[in-house]
Design a protein around this motif. Structure first.
Motif, mmCIF file in Angstrom:
data_model
loop_
_atom_site.group_PDB
_atom_site.id
_atom_site.type_symbol
_atom_site.label_atom_id
_atom_site.label_comp_id
_atom_site.label_asym_id
_atom_site.label_seq_id
_atom_site.Cartn_x
_atom_site.Cartn_y
_atom_site.Cartn_z
ATOM 1 N N GLN A 147 0.869 -1.173 0.000
ATOM 2 C CA GLN A 147 0.000 0.000 0.000
ATOM 3 C C GLN A 147 0.904 1.220 0.000
ATOM 4 O OE1 GLN A 147 -3.165 -0.068 2.869
ATOM 5 N NE2 GLN A 147 -3.248 2.166 3.019
ATOM 6 N N ILE A 148 0.769 2.069 -1.006
ATOM 7 C CA ILE A 148 1.686 3.196 -1.203
ATOM 8 C C ILE A 148 1.050 4.479 -0.677
ATOM 9 C CG2 ILE A 148 3.029 4.488 -2.912
ATOM 10 C CD1 ILE A 148 2.826 1.937 -4.696
ATOM 11 N N ASN A 149 1.707 5.095 0.307
ATOM 12 C CA ASN A 149 1.116 6.254 0.985
ATOM 13 C C ASN A 149 1.926 7.542 0.855
ATOM 14 O OD1 ASN A 149 -1.041 4.746 1.936
ATOM 15 N ND2 ASN A 149 0.029 4.137 3.791
ATOM 16 N N ILE A 180 0.252 -4.439 -6.986
ATOM 17 C CA ILE A 180 0.233 -3.668 -5.750
ATOM 18 C C ILE A 180 -1.150 -3.836 -5.114
ATOM 19 C CG2 ILE A 180 1.981 -2.028 -6.562
ATOM 20 C CD1 ILE A 180 -0.253 0.000 -7.080
ATOM 21 N N GLY A 181 -1.307 -3.415 -3.886
ATOM 22 C CA GLY A 181 -2.548 -3.677 -3.147
ATOM 23 C C GLY A 181 -3.660 -2.684 -3.415
ATOM 24 N N ALA A 216 -4.510 -3.134 -9.763
ATOM 25 C CA ALA A 216 -3.423 -2.230 -10.131
ATOM 26 C C ALA A 216 -2.065 -2.908 -10.002
ATOM 27 C CB ALA A 216 -3.461 -0.981 -9.249
ATOM 28 N N SER A 217 -1.182 -2.530 -10.925
ATOM 29 C CA SER A 217 0.197 -2.998 -10.881
ATOM 30 C C SER A 217 1.109 -1.826 -11.194
ATOM 31 C CB SER A 217 0.411 -4.128 -11.899
ATOM 32 O OG SER A 217 0.155 -3.649 -13.212
ATOM 33 N N ARG A 275 4.234 -10.694 -11.388
ATOM 34 C CA ARG A 275 4.932 -10.627 -10.111
ATOM 35 C C ARG A 275 4.197 -9.675 -9.168
ATOM 36 N NH1 ARG A 275 11.060 -9.599 -12.033
ATOM 37 N NH2 ARG A 275 11.525 -9.952 -9.803
ATOM 38 N N SER A 276 4.669 -9.599 -7.930
ATOM 39 C CA SER A 276 3.954 -8.771 -6.937
ATOM 40 C C SER A 276 4.939 -8.230 -5.907
ATOM 41 C CB SER A 276 2.869 -9.598 -6.242
ATOM 42 O OG SER A 276 3.440 -10.715 -5.587
ATOM 43 N N ILE A 277 4.441 -7.259 -5.126
ATOM 44 C CA ILE A 277 5.231 -6.670 -4.036
ATOM 45 C C ILE A 277 4.450 -6.849 -2.740
ATOM 46 C CG2 ILE A 277 6.400 -4.615 -3.174
ATOM 47 C CD1 ILE A 277 6.242 -3.462 -6.025
#
Length: 250
Positions: free
Chosen positions: A144-146, A171-172, A216-217, A240-242
């Motif tokens: 989660q990008i804040n 991404i989440g 979303a990626s 792939r994922s983070i």
């Protein structure tokens, strides 16, 4: 008494006196020798005790020096560890569980640390739901990008880990519950001032999947500008994922 007899008696007396004097001299020498031996023994004891005390003093001093050196080395290491903490690491822990008491956050081997979080960039390709399940098994969730700083960190990492121009990472973020309403994995809404969609994204393209694109990626498609590297994709597309989880402190 005749003269001869008197002479003999005189010689005898002289001889006895001489023997007495000799015996006295021998006894005196013996006493002096014994006294000297006693003094030397006492001196030897004193010297030994002084030498032992000196040895103990030197040993204690060396022990103190060793302890001081160990403390100095330990302090240097601690200061080095603390100096490696950025102000963001100590002030902006994320998620909330990563709040620290002034100590550096740390991550497990294979995880990249930034701020108060640890990030894992998978090397295998799965759907969005599968990727999220794998993250949860590891005590994490999709990232989660804040903040802009976090986006920059991830964008740099993705650029270094992506082997192909279309090698994207989940991404989440998803709008699978309600089209157009993008939510993070904790159900918090996307802050539009902190969104980093690539140009013309999200576009809900249906050519790849008639159901559209609802997950979303991030990656690079011809090179991202201004950190704008997000794309909406079909949630069933394997990539792939983070993963992200709180860093440990100690």
């Amino acid at each position: 008494m005749s003269r001869a007899q008197s002479y003999k008696e005189g010689e005898a007396a002289a001889s006895q006196q001489a023997e007495f004097n000799t015996g006295s001299k021998v006894r005196s020498e013996r006493v002096a020798l014994l006294l000297l031996s006693a003094l030397l023994a006492a001196a030897a004891v004193v010297i030994y005790r002084l030498s032992f005390a000196h040895f103990q003093t030197n040993k204690n001093l060396q022990t103190l020096k060793d302890e001081n050196e160990a403390m100095r080395k330990n302090l240097t290491e601690k200061l080095s560890e603390l100096s490696s903490c950025t102000s963001e690491q100590l002030i902006r822990p994320k998620p909330a569980e990563a709040k620290t008491t002034g100590l550096c956050p740390t991550c497990e081997p294979g995880w990249d640390q930034h701020g108060g979080s640890c990030y894992y960039f998978s090397s295998y390709k799965l759907t969005w739901d599968q990727s999220r399940s794998v993250c949860k098994v590891q005590g994490a969730d999709l990232v989660q990008i804040n903040s802009k700083e976090e986006q920059r960190f991830l964008d740099d990492k993705v650029g270094g880990k992506g082997s192909l121009i279309f090698d994207w990472f989940w991404i989440g973020l998803t709008d699978s519950k309600e089209a157009g309403r993008w939510l993070w994995v904790d159900d918090s809404p996307l802050n539009t001032s902190l969104s980093f969609w690539y140009k013309n994204e999200p576009n809900n393209w249906t050519e790849e999947n008639p159901a559209g694109e609802h997950c979303a990626s991030m990656g690079a498609q011809g090179g991202a500008t201004d950190l704008k590297s997000w794309f909406d994709r079909s949630c069933d597309f394997p990539q792939r994922s983070i993963c992200e989880k709180a860093a440990k402190t100690g």
